[in-house]
Motif scaffolding. Sequence first.
Motif, short mmCIF file in Angstrom:
data_model
loop_
_atom_site.label_atom_id
_atom_site.label_comp_id
_atom_site.label_asym_id
_atom_site.label_seq_id
_atom_site.Cartn_x
_atom_site.Cartn_y
_atom_site.Cartn_z
N SER A 156 0.84 -1.19 0.00
CA SER A 156 0.00 0.00 0.00
C SER A 156 0.88 1.25 0.00
N ARG A 292 -4.28 2.11 3.80
CA ARG A 292 -3.30 1.05 3.99
C ARG A 292 -3.82 -0.29 3.48
N HIS A 295 -3.47 -2.19 -1.82
CA HIS A 295 -2.12 -2.66 -2.15
C HIS A 295 -1.95 -2.65 -3.67
N THR A 554 -9.24 -4.95 -3.31
CA THR A 554 -8.82 -5.36 -1.96
C THR A 554 -10.02 -5.74 -1.11
#
Length: 576
Positions: A156, A292, A295, A554
């Motif tokens: 990330s 976060r 990615h 994600t």
Amino acid sequence: MTDPTRTPRFRFWLWLIRVIGVIVPRRLRAGWRQEWEAELRYRELLLADWDKLNWKTKFDLLRRSLGAFWDALLLQPQRLEDEMFQDLRYGVRMLVKNPGFAFVAVLTLALGIGANTAIFSIVNAVLLQPLPFSEPDRLVWAWGNIHNGGNRASVSPLDYLDYRAQNTTFEHFAATFSVPASFNLTGSGDPERLQGAVATGNFFQALGVNAALGHTFLLENEEPGRDQVVVLSHRLWQQRFGGDPSLIGKTLALDGKSFEVIGVMPAGFKFPRDAELWTPMNFQIAAGMKQRKAHFLRPVGRLKPGVTLAQAQADMDAVAGRLEAQYPESNTGWNLRMVPLREQLVGNIRPTLRVLFGAVGLVLLIACANVANLLLVRASSRQKEIAVRMALGAGRFRIVRQMLTESMLLALAGGTLGVVLAAWGVDLIVAFSGNDIPPTAQIGIDGVVLGFTLCVSLLTGILFGLVPALPATQPAKLSETLKEGGRGAGQGSSRNRTRNLLVVLETAIAVVLLIGAGLLIRSFIRLQNVDPGFDAANVLTLRRSSASLAIFATERWKQTRLPRCIYQCRVRSGLT
């Protein structure tokens, strides 16, 4: 007064000059002997008064007289040159006299040498040549890894920034998007869709590559308002803009936005794969850059001098531990796995190239055995010629050298044609290899490959040339061949044994190749029949280079728990 030419000393030196003259090339021998006999007669008075000379004069006379021997040695290269050209002329005449034999032998060798040259050009570019970066041994690729499971995940953006800021072992720690970026180029000629890369500001510094024209972007170009710059590939600069050096400083319209051209990369630089332009990454423009759980970055770093990979791994593990404690919801179990960049680029294709190189080497051995068999049959028909030449005084070494010259001519002709076939074969292999060959590999027929081809051709010529040359020049067969007219010697048991051994060798190598090919085909069929765990009929995979899609993928991965983030759409049967 005594005639000095009648003295024993003069006669001895005259005899010595004639003996030395034997090693002088035949076409130069008469002139050389006349010159040194004249020199000897010039000093005949000194030789006649030898007993009256002091030791210094005797030594000088002896030294000058022995100069004939030194002069004869200096002429040896010309002698070898004369004999070499004689062998070449005779070898060419023999091959022209048998065009069918020469064509089959050259074509056989061309296939074997060409296959070896093509594969070696790829092996040399991928495995032997260093990466086209400054100090490539210090470059490291980083994979996102969860629960130490050997995953190959992305990183990330926020995690990347923390790794870049907190590590102590990397001189530069850069990253690019995990998927290629696409740009619409407008405003300068016809619109064109280009594939590029979005990279951090220190990307080129990490790789150690400078622009061929202008300069590359830096870390400050990640800031909003300073990120509208672009670096072009050398190929795009040449094809689209005609290599115009005044392009630096001008603006291009990419996706409707103005980007200033600040540099052009060197020819051959294409990292990531097939990138035609590079723009700096802005960590403030998209929401995905501030999460976060999204990615989509692939880091690459340059180690500080003296730092080992193990030290870098321990350093990044420490950073990952701090991030896990600080952000348990998103970073639990996550860390970075360090891999040398060379291993990342060539690790998957290395075994394949080794197998192919070994296979084409066996093919070349089969070609050598075939040509050796042809030369054995040809030597049988020339047995009387060889016997007559040896009976007239030709040494065995001289005959073997002549036959090796003929085999060398075949090998060099086969090597020349093999290079032509290899140039075509390399393009074919690269076209069919897809993305297996690293983008950094600069494959082509260069000086190293040509040197390899020359060595292979010479070794091949010696290998298949000695097989018929040594048996054909055995002195024991000389009288037998002359008595029987050359026919009986050509059908001797030793010659038949040699041919039988070559046939056995060819068969054994061919069986090994067939078994290996059969195993590879069986493995390929099994891979094609592996059950992926879902119904793949009418299923398409779509990919977009945007941070929003990475966030969506994600979240979907968390729900489906698939091993890789994919976005699939099921299409109704019969639709395309």
